[in-house]
Motif scaffolding. Structure first.
Motif, short mmCIF file in Angstrom:
data_model
loop_
_atom_site.label_atom_id
_atom_site.label_comp_id
_atom_site.label_asym_id
_atom_site.label_seq_id
_atom_site.Cartn_x
_atom_site.Cartn_y
_atom_site.Cartn_z
N VAL A 118 0.85 -1.19 0.00
CA VAL A 118 0.00 0.00 0.00
C VAL A 118 0.88 1.24 0.00
CG1 VAL A 118 -1.73 1.28 1.31
CG2 VAL A 118 -1.86 -1.19 1.19
N VAL A 119 1.89 1.22 0.84
CA VAL A 119 2.79 2.37 0.92
C VAL A 119 3.62 2.48 -0.37
CG1 VAL A 119 4.71 3.41 2.18
CG2 VAL A 119 2.88 2.27 3.43
N VAL A 120 4.11 1.35 -0.86
CA VAL A 120 4.86 1.38 -2.12
C VAL A 120 3.99 1.98 -3.23
CG1 VAL A 120 5.99 -0.03 -3.89
CG2 VAL A 120 6.34 -0.55 -1.49
N GLY A 121 2.74 1.55 -3.27
CA GLY A 121 1.80 2.07 -4.27
C GLY A 121 1.66 3.58 -4.16
N LEU A 122 1.43 4.05 -2.93
CA LEU A 122 1.27 5.50 -2.72
C LEU A 122 2.54 6.25 -3.12
CD1 LEU A 122 -0.64 5.70 0.68
CD2 LEU A 122 -1.49 6.30 -1.57
N VAL A 123 3.68 5.69 -2.77
CA VAL A 123 4.96 6.32 -3.09
C VAL A 123 5.07 6.52 -4.61
CG1 VAL A 123 7.45 5.93 -3.17
CG2 VAL A 123 6.22 5.53 -1.06
N PHE A 124 4.65 5.49 -5.35
CA PHE A 124 4.79 5.60 -6.80
C PHE A 124 3.71 6.44 -7.48
CE2 PHE A 124 8.16 2.62 -6.37
CZ PHE A 124 8.95 2.83 -7.49
N VAL A 125 2.54 6.51 -6.87
CA VAL A 125 1.51 7.41 -7.39
C VAL A 125 2.09 8.82 -7.40
CG1 VAL A 125 -0.68 8.55 -6.83
CG2 VAL A 125 -0.48 6.08 -6.66
N TRP A 126 2.75 9.12 -6.35
CA TRP A 126 3.46 10.34 -6.08
C TRP A 126 4.59 10.56 -7.09
CZ3 TRP A 126 2.67 14.02 -2.90
CH2 TRP A 126 3.72 14.69 -2.29
N PHE A 127 5.36 9.50 -7.29
CA PHE A 127 6.51 9.53 -8.17
C PHE A 127 6.09 9.79 -9.62
CE2 PHE A 127 9.68 7.12 -10.74
CZ PHE A 127 10.83 7.76 -10.32
N TYR A 128 4.92 9.23 -10.00
CA TYR A 128 4.46 9.36 -11.39
C TYR A 128 3.62 10.61 -11.63
CZ TYR A 128 5.63 4.43 -12.31
OH TYR A 128 6.25 3.23 -12.48
N ASN A 129 3.24 11.30 -10.58
CA ASN A 129 2.32 12.44 -10.74
C ASN A 129 2.79 13.41 -11.82
OD1 ASN A 129 1.22 15.16 -10.26
ND2 ASN A 129 0.17 14.14 -8.59
N PRO A 130 1.91 13.70 -12.81
CA PRO A 130 2.36 14.54 -13.94
C PRO A 130 2.68 15.98 -13.55
CG PRO A 130 0.03 13.98 -14.14
CD PRO A 130 0.56 13.20 -12.99
N ASP A 131 2.09 16.48 -12.45
CA ASP A 131 2.34 17.88 -12.09
C ASP A 131 3.65 18.07 -11.32
OD1 ASP A 131 -0.01 18.69 -13.24
OD2 ASP A 131 -1.15 18.16 -11.43
N ILE A 138 12.43 14.69 -13.71
CA ILE A 138 13.67 14.19 -14.31
C ILE A 138 13.54 14.13 -15.83
CG2 ILE A 138 15.19 12.17 -14.47
CD1 ILE A 138 14.47 11.67 -11.49
N LEU A 139 12.37 13.66 -16.31
CA LEU A 139 12.15 13.64 -17.77
C LEU A 139 12.25 15.05 -18.33
CD1 LEU A 139 9.21 11.11 -18.32
CD2 LEU A 139 11.64 10.80 -18.80
N GLY A 140 11.78 16.02 -17.56
CA GLY A 140 11.81 17.41 -17.98
C GLY A 140 13.23 17.91 -18.25
N TRP A 141 14.19 17.41 -17.45
CA TRP A 141 15.59 17.80 -17.66
C TRP A 141 16.06 17.41 -19.05
CZ3 TRP A 141 17.58 15.34 -12.48
CH2 TRP A 141 17.11 16.12 -11.40
N PHE A 142 15.47 16.34 -19.59
CA PHE A 142 15.86 15.89 -20.92
C PHE A 142 14.92 16.43 -21.99
CE2 PHE A 142 17.37 12.75 -17.89
CZ PHE A 142 18.71 12.70 -18.23
N GLY A 143 14.08 17.39 -21.59
CA GLY A 143 13.19 18.03 -22.54
C GLY A 143 12.00 17.17 -22.94
N ILE A 144 11.68 16.17 -22.11
CA ILE A 144 10.52 15.33 -22.44
C ILE A 144 9.30 15.85 -21.70
CG2 ILE A 144 9.60 12.98 -22.35
CD1 ILE A 144 12.56 12.04 -22.34
N ASP A 145 8.17 15.94 -22.40
CA ASP A 145 6.95 16.43 -21.78
C ASP A 145 6.48 15.43 -20.72
OD1 ASP A 145 6.80 18.76 -23.17
OD2 ASP A 145 5.63 17.89 -24.81
#
Lengths: 295, 282
Positions: A118-131, A138-145
């Motif tokens: 449950v915690v791992v899931g929440l951590v990654f929801v957070w990690f993937y959040n588009p905002d 990190i993707l933004g550093w490479f100019g990826i939307d």
């Protein structure tokens, strides 16, 4: 007289020791399997009368698109979850050193496995959040939307699998670390004298000795991949539009959810899942049986 | 030892390894570090979208207190303990007996019984879900920690039996034969000969089962609802819904939920790993 008393004590004793365990295991694990198989032949909302429908649920299942989406995702989980095994081996080799503080490193690498899914899931929801998620920064550093991994049908299952791989890799790592500890040093020295190095050494000398660890790593990873329910429930609730469901999740959803309680239909999904699992269980038991006879 | 010990490699390789080691750990734990950093931010930062910059205030105590004051977190934690501890005791107790019986005695059906325990352990939870829920309702223990505990004890007995049986099988059998020759009864052999010898297995199983049960989510949502009986995993899911964008509180809650098994792991690391890796070496 005494001798026969001893003997009957010895025939009776195992059953007395087994009785409580068998009793609990029977009512909560064995009997429910058969009850579920039975329910799968009925149409039942969990409260009212059960209506016998024969193979009706199964026939409906084979025409149900959501069933195929779930099944396909189960296959993806099985395939990609297996990455945890080589990844775990890789990290184990990386950490199998004796530098200062390495024990703490090993424990901290193992850390994700101890935490609830449950915690791992929440951590990654957070990690993937588009905002504001770390991944998109990190993707933004490479100019990826930004990519909304969990809201995109194309990526969602892979995103959840990647999250699941995190603790699973830690698990495989610890299995391999233990295995590496027991590798025969003399064989390595002998192989070194024969000029075996790096990958060749790994393939021909080390991996054969790690076989028991690999076997267990594969078993726990297969079981883990078929139990992917927690992550999906936390991260997407099966969405978007049911595209991240797996059989376990779809079964739960059909059985108790806003779509109404369709226990019979849910049970038929569970039976299919059970049959898939039975293939692995049989293989595992077969190996155990061979080992037992070999003793 | 494989790979080549780092002391035996050249100086640049050695240095590179020592530099890369902490960096790799940092990357590996990055998601966790991020969630921890969020849990000590103030609400102002969260609302202003300042997730990664330097926090404008450090609200560690405020946030963690808020979780306990504004949510039933304490109840959830208490429920988790009320489920996990009795399950450990129950499952370990039952499996000491089943493992002993299956390892020491040769009798008809013994091996089949052992295989049934193993097979049951791998069964997908979903096939048990509806009958177990109905059974709990009919026993009157649905939506209680007792109902959840009873199921966990029964289910974990499968894994524990596998573990105990193999552990006891590896003990020197002569000890038991010697005791029998002395006329010691079977129950006394179990209690005075075998139990002291399997203490390490008991310790390993206890930490493992505690962690598994603490982290269980599926059965928690199937068999309980509401703060009076829900353990912390299920509670966290409902909190996540309520808080929606109060990420600092969600992350503080996650950290709290993760803490007990983590502390357990660090305190009992040796046993934990021994338990997990049993069978990884021949």
């Amino acid at each position: 007289m005494i001798a026969s008393g001893r003997l009957s004590q010895r025939t009776l004793a195992p059953w007395i020791f087994l009785l409580p365990g068998i009793f609990m295991f029977f009512i909560y694990v064995i009997a429910p399997i058969f009850q579920s198989i039975n329910v799968s032949f009925y149409s039942w909302d969990g409260l009212g009368e059960k209506v016998w429908v024969g193979f009706g649920n199964y026939i409906e299942l084979f025409g149900d698109e959501a069933f195929y989406v779930s099944l396909k995702n189960n296959v993806l989980w099985l395939l990609f979850f297996m990455l945890a095994v080589p990844a775990g081996l890789f990290i184990a080799i990386f950490l199998n050193q004796t530098v200062w503080g390495i024990r703490l490193y090993k424990s901290l690498f193992f850390f994700p496995f101890v935490i609830s899914q449950v915690v791992v899931g929440l951590v990654f929801v957070w990690f993937y959040n588009p905002d504001f998620g770390l991944m998109n920064i990190i993707l933004g550093w490479f100019g990826i939307d930004p990519i909304a991994v969990l809201a995109d049908e194309r990526y969602v299952t892979y995103g959840i699998i990647a999250a699941g791989l995190w603790p699973q890799t830690a698990y495989c790592m610890i299995l391999y670390l233990t295995g590496l500890n027991a590798v025969d040093g003399e064989m390595i020295e002998a192989a070194r004298l024969d000029n075996a190095k790096g990958l060749r050494m790994l393939w021909y000398v080390i991996l054969p000795q790690l076989k028991p660890a690999t076997f267990i790593a594969i078993v726990v990873t297969v079981v883990g991949s078929l139990r992917s329910f927690d992550m999906i429930s936390i991260m997407t609730d099966g969405g978007p539009w049911g595209s991240s469901r797996v059989l376990a999740f779809y079964m739960y959803e059909q059985s108790f959810s806003e779509y109404g309680f369709r226990m019979g239909y849910g049970a038929s999904i569970a039976v299919i899942l059970f049959l898939i699992m039975m293939v692995y269980i049989t293989g595992f038991l077969y190996k155990m049986y061979r080992d037992e006879r070999g003793r | 030892m494989y790979p080549t010990p780092i002391e035996k490699t050249s100086y640049p390789v050695r240095t590179a390894y020592k530099i890369f080691l902490p960096i790799s750990l940092l990357i590996w734990l990055l998601p966790l570090i991020a969630i921890f950093m969020t849990s000590i931010r103030g609400a102002g930062d969260i609302n202003a979208g300042n997730y990664w910059g330097w926090p404008t205030s450090f609200d560690l105590i405020e946030n963690y207190t808020a979780v306990f004051v504004n949510t039933p977190m304490l109840d959830y934690l208490f429920n988790s303990f009320k489920v996990a501890i009795p399950t450990v005791i129950g499952a370990v107790f039952l499996s000491c007996m089943t493992g002993f019986a299956l390892a020491i005695y040769r009798f008809k059906g013994g091996l089949i019984l052992f295989f049934i325990f193993i097979a049951g352990n791998f069964v997908p939870f979903q096939i048990l879900m509806v009958p177990v829920r109905d059974f709990s309702v009919s026993l009157g223990v649905y939506n209680t920690t007792l109902g959840l505990t009873l199921f966990h004890i029964a289910f974990q007995t499968g894994f524990c039996t596998l573990f105990m049986r193999n552990f006891i099988k590896a003990l020197p059998f002569e000890l038991i034969e010697a005791a029998r020759a002395e006329g010691v009864s079977e129950i006394k052999i179990f209690w005075y000969v075998v139990i002291p010898l399997i203490r390490p297995a008991i310790a390993a199983l206890s930490v493992l089962i505690f962690t598994f049960i603490w982290n269980d989510y599926f059965w928690a949502i199937v068999l309980t609802q509401g703060a009076e009986s829900q353990p912390v995993t299920a509670g966290l899911y409902s909190l996540n819904g309520q808080f929606s964008s109060a990420w600092h509180l969600v992350s503080a809650g996650s950290i709290i939920a993760a803490l007990p098994p983590v502390l357990m792991f660090f305190a009992m690391q040796k046993h934990f790993i021994a338990g997990l890796t049993l069978g990884a070496v021949k």
